[in-house]
Every structure is written in structure tokens, then in C-alpha cells.
Design an enzyme around this catalytic site. Structure first.
Site, mmCIF file in Angstrom:
data_model
loop_
_atom_site.group_PDB
_atom_site.id
_atom_site.type_symbol
_atom_site.label_atom_id
_atom_site.label_comp_id
_atom_site.label_asym_id
_atom_site.label_seq_id
_atom_site.Cartn_x
_atom_site.Cartn_y
_atom_site.Cartn_z
ATOM 1 N N HIS A 171 -8.012 -5.087 -1.172
ATOM 2 C CA HIS A 171 -6.720 -4.499 -0.827
ATOM 3 C C HIS A 171 -6.027 -5.291 0.276
ATOM 4 O O HIS A 171 -4.796 -5.364 0.304
ATOM 5 C CB HIS A 171 -6.929 -3.048 -0.385
ATOM 6 C CG HIS A 171 -5.655 -2.290 -0.178
ATOM 7 N ND1 HIS A 171 -4.729 -2.103 -1.180
ATOM 8 C CD2 HIS A 171 -5.148 -1.662 0.922
ATOM 9 C CE1 HIS A 171 -3.712 -1.389 -0.724
ATOM 10 N NE2 HIS A 171 -3.942 -1.121 0.554
ATOM 11 N N ASP A 174 -8.493 -5.640 -5.665
ATOM 12 C CA ASP A 174 -8.250 -4.370 -4.976
ATOM 13 C C ASP A 174 -9.096 -3.274 -5.630
ATOM 14 O O ASP A 174 -9.129 -3.160 -6.860
ATOM 15 C CB ASP A 174 -6.763 -4.009 -5.071
ATOM 16 C CG ASP A 174 -6.333 -2.930 -4.100
ATOM 17 O OD1 ASP A 174 -7.143 -2.035 -3.791
ATOM 18 O OD2 ASP A 174 -5.159 -2.963 -3.671
ATOM 19 N N SER A 176 0.833 -1.199 0.000
ATOM 20 C CA SER A 176 0.000 0.000 0.000
ATOM 21 C C SER A 176 0.874 1.258 0.000
ATOM 22 O O SER A 176 1.657 1.441 -0.924
ATOM 23 C CB SER A 176 -0.964 -0.060 1.193
ATOM 24 O OG SER A 176 -1.986 0.891 1.069
#
EC number: 2.3.1.31
Length: 355
Positions: free
Chosen positions: A331, A302, A148
Site C-alpha cells: 500500500h 497492495d 488511500s
């Protein structure tokens, strides 16, 4: 370059004893970096980065793997994947966790007066390079690994210091934050900024409890995929229905200062490996400058770091592989704590790439 008033609060050895001996050497500390000017204006006076290491640095200093933190996280929350049987093996690699600016351990609005309005991933990696050099004598990384916002930082390492990193693993991240991703982020910003406690410039008179509960509910709809909810994976003995599940998300950010959450949202929103003096906003040029071997691992489902983002980057990279993470965890597939199948996939892929 080190500033004259840079002083490590703690050297890498012997370090602080771990609360529970993990079976490999660890050390942790904070380094003060002096005053650092930010890319888009302002400065952090007496800037500070927190860090923790796992494993032993080789005599040649050639086994270092940088592992920066992700949105809202502090390094203890991300240690779960470090271990001899984990994704990052500390018996082989010297894993350096770095707390990014804004996470409450490193310099952040919650602990720093006059924190700049925007602190970018560029600002973070410049400070991280100073930390690695001045505390550990590391000039070149074997790899940078991140999930991320950590992946955004790993990507910045590859583009901004092409001679200083051999491999990068971009786990659920992208070279530039996509417009749809920004729509999500700016919605979260608006929730915090609309709170009556918000006094402007990213600061709060008090913690906006109701706004942070709404913030958590919104996040729940983006962190996991539609298929995750359709399959009922949000239900458990602890969360037997949707209302109970959402109550868990409402309290997820209780311990995180709103000012820090907002500052890191702005950093994420501004993510762009080409937004700096080296590349002048030219994203294809920034991607082409990367010499490291790049493993792109988007989550197949995601909702904000999309597979298509990495597909668009791939043709501009010299040596790269696209390996989507399968499954319906959205995610969270890139940080699969408690998900044995997801962890096994991540472990195998990352270990092969680091080798």
C-alpha cells in the site's frame, strides 16, 4: 450551500506565513461551516475543516487540484510530494489540501462533543465543496488527487459532483471498500474497542497506550507486502532486526487520539460512492455517472486496495485508465516518501494525467 453562520477563520490571502518559505505561495486556515447533518444520522455542530493551499489560483479559477488527506494523516504529513519537481507542481496548479473529518485538525472526536458515530466520505466531500466555493470561489476542479482514504474522497467527488471535476487520480483506493479490506479494518477496530479505556460509542476515558501499540503491530503486516519483508527492506541501521522495526510501528500512532483513529476506520469501512441519495447503493450506476477522466493507480502488491477491485470498476467507467504502481512496497507504493523510483513513477503518471 453556505450556512449563515459560516465564517472563515482565515481567508486564502495573505494566509499564515510558512515555517520555511517553500518558494511558492502558501496559505492555510480553518473554515467553520455551521451545523452539518451526516448521511447516516447525527450532526456536527459548528463543523470545521482545516485547509492549506500551494500555488496561485488562476483568474479563471480553472487550475485547482484538490488533495484530501488519508487515514490518520494531517496535511503537513502529505506535503512532501508538492513542489516544482514533485508529483503536484504548485507553480502550475493551485493545490488545495483539505484535512478530512476525524483527523484531529478538522472536526473530530478529539475536538468535537457529540461527534456522530459514522461520518462518511460523502459527508466529507459535501463539506469540501462548500469550502471551495465559499473560501476560494471554485465551482469546478481541474482534478481531485488522493491516496488511500484520500482516493476514496476523490472517487466520491467524481461520482457525486460529475459536472464539477475534470480528472481524478485514484491512488491506491476503490469505489467501494472490499470485504477483505473490511476484515482488516474491523480487526483494527476490535483492538481499540477491546481496550479497558474504551467506554463505548467510540470514546475513551484515556488514551489506550497498549491497544495502540498492538494496533501499530497489526498495521505493519498490512501496509507493506510479503515481498517487501522477504527482501529485507524493513531492515536498516535504525531497525537492524524485526523487533526494532516493530517497535517503530508500535509508536507510530502515539500522537493520534484513539477516538480519531476509530472514527476514521469507520469512515474507511463504509466507503462506497453509491451509498447516497444520488445512486441508492447501485455501484455500476454510480460509476457510469462519472464524467471525469479517471486514472486508477492501484499498488501492484497492495494487500487491501487490490488491483482486482479497480479492474472490476474499469468497464463501468466512461473514460478511464488502469495503471498499477509496480514494486513490492504494498500500500505504501502510493505514498512513496523516501522511495526515489516509486516517486518518479508517480510523478510521471500524475503529471501526464493532469496535463
Amino acid at each position: 450551500m453556505a450556512t449563515k453562520n459560516m465564517r472563515p477563520e482565515q481567508a486564502p490571502s495573505p494566509g499564515r506565513p510558512a515555517t520555511r518559505p517553500p518558494g511558492w505561495p502558501t496559505a492555510s486556515g480553518r473554515i467553520r461551516l455551521g451545523t452539518r447533518r451526516m448521511l447516516h444520522g447525527g450532526a456536527i455542530a459548528d463543523a470545521m475543516l482545516g485547509w492549506k493551499t500551494h500555488g496561485t489560483l488562476s483568474p479563471a479559477r480553472d487550475n485547482a487540484v484538490l488533495y484530501p488527506t488519508s487515514y490518520g494523516a494531517r496535511h503537513p504529513e502529505l506535503e512532501w510530494l508538492i513542489g516544482p519537481d514533485g508529483v503536484l507542481d504548485p507553480t502550475r496548479w493551485f493545490v488545495v489540501q483539505v484535512d478530512m473529518f476525524g483527523n484531529g485538525i478538522s472536526s473530530s472526536p478529539s475536538n468535537t462533543a457529540d461527534y456522530p458515530p459514522l461520518v462518511t466520505a460523502w459527508d466529507n466531500v459535501q463539506a469540501q465543496r462548500q469550502l471551495l466555493r465559499d473560501v476560494f470561489g471554485i465551482d469546478r476542479l481541474h482534478a481531485a488527487y488522493g491516496w488511500s482514504m484520500g482516493a476514496q474522497q476523490a472517487y466520491h467527488w467524481a461520482a457525486c459532483f460529475p459536472e464539477a471535476v475534470e480528472r481524478v487520480v485514484i491512488n491506491c483506493g476503490s469505489a467501494r471498500t472490499a470485504a477483505h479490506n473490511q476484515v482488516f479494518l474491523r480487526g483494527l477496530m476490535a483492538v481499540l474497542e477491546a481496550a479497558p479505556e474504551h467506554r463505548g460509542e467510540g470514546r475513551f476515558a484515556a488514551e489506550p497506550a497498549l491497544a495502540k501499540r498492538a494496533f501499530g503491530r497489526i498495521y505493519a503486516g498490512w501496509a507493506l507486502s510479503q515481498d517487501f519483508y522477504r527482501a529485507g527492506l524493513h531492515l536498516s541501521p535504525e531497525t537492524p532486526d524485526l523487533a526494532a522495526y516493530l517497535r517503530g510501528w508500535e509508536t507510530r500512532y502515539d500522537a493520534k487520539p484513539a477516538a480519531d483513529l476509530l472514527a476514521q476506520l469507520r469512515c474507511w469501512d463504509a466507503g462506497d460512492i453509491s451509498d447516497n441519495p444520488l445512486h441508492g447503493g447501485d455501484l455500476p450506476r454510480a460509476l457510469a455517472a462519472i464524467r471525469a477522466r479517471v486514472l486508477l493507480m492501484p499498488g501492484a502488491t497492495d494487500l487491501y486496495f487490490r488491483v482486482a477491485d479497480n479492474e472490476a470498476e474499469l468497464p463501468h467507467l466512461r473514460d478511464a485508465k488502469l495503471l498499477p504502481i509496480p514494486g513490492i512496497h504494498g500500500h505504501r507504493a502510493g505514498n512513496p516518501a523516501g522511495n526515489a523510483a516509486g516517486t518518479a513513477f508517480l510523478r510521471e503518471a500524475v503529471r501526464l494525467w493532469l496535463d
